[in-house]
Design an enzyme around this catalytic site. Structure first.
Site, PDB file in Angstrom:
ATOM      1  N   ASP A 100       0.724  -1.098   0.043  1.00 47.63           N
ATOM      2  CA  ASP A 100       0.182   0.081   0.137  1.00 47.63           C
ATOM      3  C   ASP A 100       1.089   1.312  -0.011  1.00 47.63           C
ATOM      4  OD1 ASP A 100      -2.220   1.781   0.589  1.00 47.63           O
ATOM      5  OD2 ASP A 100      -2.733   1.137   2.351  1.00 47.63           O
ATOM      6  N   THR A 104       5.882  -0.839   4.872  1.00 49.72           N
ATOM      7  CA  THR A 104       5.987  -2.197   5.608  1.00 49.72           C
ATOM      8  C   THR A 104       7.251  -2.817   4.679  1.00 49.72           C
ATOM      9  OG1 THR A 104       3.752  -2.432   6.146  1.00 49.72           O
ATOM     10  CG2 THR A 104       4.974  -4.400   6.330  1.00 49.72           C
ATOM     11  N   LYS A 128      -1.295  -1.776  -4.458  1.00 48.03           N
ATOM     12  CA  LYS A 128      -2.108  -0.351  -4.777  1.00 48.03           C
ATOM     13  C   LYS A 128      -1.097   0.473  -5.037  1.00 48.03           C
ATOM     14  CE  LYS A 128      -5.004  -0.934  -0.689  1.00 48.03           C
ATOM     15  NZ  LYS A 128      -5.701  -0.360   0.579  1.00 48.03           N
TER      16      LYS A 128
HETATM   17  P1  IMP Z   1       1.652  -0.565   3.925  1.00 46.51           P
HETATM   18  O1  IMP Z   1       2.756  -0.540   4.748  1.00 46.51           O
HETATM   19  O2  IMP Z   1       0.975   0.786   3.856  1.00 46.51           O
HETATM   20  O3  IMP Z   1       2.314  -0.771   2.507  1.00 46.51           O
HETATM   21  O4  IMP Z   1       0.892  -1.647   4.104  1.00 46.51           O
HETATM   22  C1  IMP Z   1       1.048  -2.864   3.976  1.00 46.51           C
HETATM   23  C2  IMP Z   1       0.299  -3.677   4.892  1.00 46.51           C
HETATM   24  O5  IMP Z   1      -1.052  -3.087   5.442  1.00 46.51           O
HETATM   25  C3  IMP Z   1      -0.259  -4.971   4.291  1.00 46.51           C
HETATM   26  O6  IMP Z   1       0.856  -6.037   4.480  1.00 46.51           O
HETATM   27  C4  IMP Z   1      -1.499  -5.369   4.802  1.00 46.51           C
HETATM   28  O7  IMP Z   1      -1.343  -5.902   6.201  1.00 46.51           O
HETATM   29  C5  IMP Z   1      -1.980  -3.904   5.376  1.00 46.51           C
HETATM   30  N1  IMP Z   1      -3.102  -3.641   4.173  1.00 46.51           N
HETATM   31  C6  IMP Z   1      -2.809  -2.494   3.160  1.00 46.51           C
HETATM   32  N2  IMP Z   1      -4.061  -2.394   2.527  1.00 46.51           N
HETATM   33  C7  IMP Z   1      -4.808  -3.240   2.986  1.00 46.51           C
HETATM   34  C8  IMP Z   1      -6.138  -3.520   2.594  1.00 46.51           C
HETATM   35  O8  IMP Z   1      -6.658  -3.022   1.588  1.00 46.51           O
HETATM   36  N3  IMP Z   1      -6.706  -4.446   3.184  1.00 46.51           N
HETATM   37  C9  IMP Z   1      -6.180  -5.371   4.314  1.00 46.51           C
HETATM   38  N4  IMP Z   1      -4.877  -5.040   4.675  1.00 46.51           N
HETATM   39  C10 IMP Z   1      -4.175  -3.964   3.995  1.00 46.51           C
END
Ligand code: IMP
Length: 173
Positions: A100, A104, A128
Site C-alpha cells: 500500500d 512495510t 495498490k
Molecule cells: P503499507 O505499509 O502501507 O504498504 O501496508 C502494508 C500492509 O497493510 C499489508 O501487509 C496489509 O497487512 C495492510 N493493508 C494494506 N492495504 C490493505 C487492504 O486493502 N486490506 C487489508 N490490509 C491492507
C-alpha cells in the site's frame, strides 16, 4: 453480514498464483529458495504459491505490523523476527499480501538485506500502486488494484474476513 463485492474470484487467484510460481521457478531453477511469508495476511497466498512451486522451497515467517483499522500508521513494529542463519547466504523471496504505502515492504527490505541474503526478491499478491508513499516496487505482483480497502484470502479488516476464499470489497451502506 455486510455485502461484499468480489474483486478476484478463487479461480482468478489460483490462475495468477500458478503463473507467479512458474515464473519464480524459471528464475531459480533447482536452487534452494526460502520463501519468507509475512504474517498474517500473506499466509493463504504463501501456502498456495509454495504448493504450486516446483523447485526446492523452504518456508519462514516474519510478522510486522503497522495497520490499525483501515489505515497504515507508518510506524512499523517487528512482532516476530527471523533468524539470521535462515537468511544469510540464501535466496530469499519475500511473500507479501499487499503493498500500500510501501512502508512495510521498505522496512522488511532493509531488515532482510542486513542479514546478507545471497539474493533477494519481493513478491506481492496485490499492489495498490496509486497509494505509494515510499518509492518501492515489488519484483513480482499478482494484481495491481485501485485505492480500495480489500478483504479475504488472508486479508482482514480488524481481523475479520481472512477466511473468504476470494478477494473482495466491503460495500458500505
Ligand atoms: P503499507 O505499509 O502501507 O504498504 O501496508 C502494508 C500492509 O497493510 C499489508 O501487509 C496489509 O497487512 C495492510 N493493508 C494494506 N492495504 C490493505 C487492504 O486493502 N486490506 C487489508 N490490509 C491492507
Amino acid at each position: 453480514m455486510e455485502k461484499i463485492n468480489v474483486l478476484f474470484t478463487e479461480e482468478e487467484i489460483e490462475k495468477r498464483v500458478c503463473e507467479i510460481a512458474n515464473t519464480l521457478y524459471e528464475k531459480f531453477g533447482d536452487e534452494e529458495v526460502t520463501f519468507v511469508c509475512t504474517l498474517k495476511g500473506a499466509v493463504f497466498f504463501a501456502c498456495d504459491l509454495l504448493k504450486r512451486y516446483k523447485g526446492d522451497a523452504r518456508m519462514d515467517f516474519l510478522r510486522v505490523s503497522s495497520y490499525e483499522g483501515e489505515s497504515s500508521t507508518g510506524k512499523i513494529n517487528l512482532k516476530l523476527p527471523l533468524k539470521a542463519e535462515n537468511i544469510n547466504g540464501k535466496n530469499i523471496v519475500v511473500v507479501e499480501d499487499i503493498v500500500d504505502t510501501g512502508y512495510t515492504l521498505n522496512y522488511i527490505r532493509n531488515y532482510i538485506q542486513e542479514m546478507n541474503p545471497k539474493s533477494y526478491v519481493e513478491c506481492t499478491l496485490l499492489d495498490k500502486k496509486a497509494r505509494r508513499v515510499v518509492d518501492i516496487n515489488p519484483d513480482y505482483s499478482g494484481f495491481v488494484i485501485d485505492d480500495l480497502f480489500v478483504i479475504g484470502y488472508g486479508l482482514d479488516f480488524d481481523q475479520k474476513y481472512r477466511n473468504l476464499p476470494y478477494i473482495g470489497v466491503v460495500v458500505k451502506e
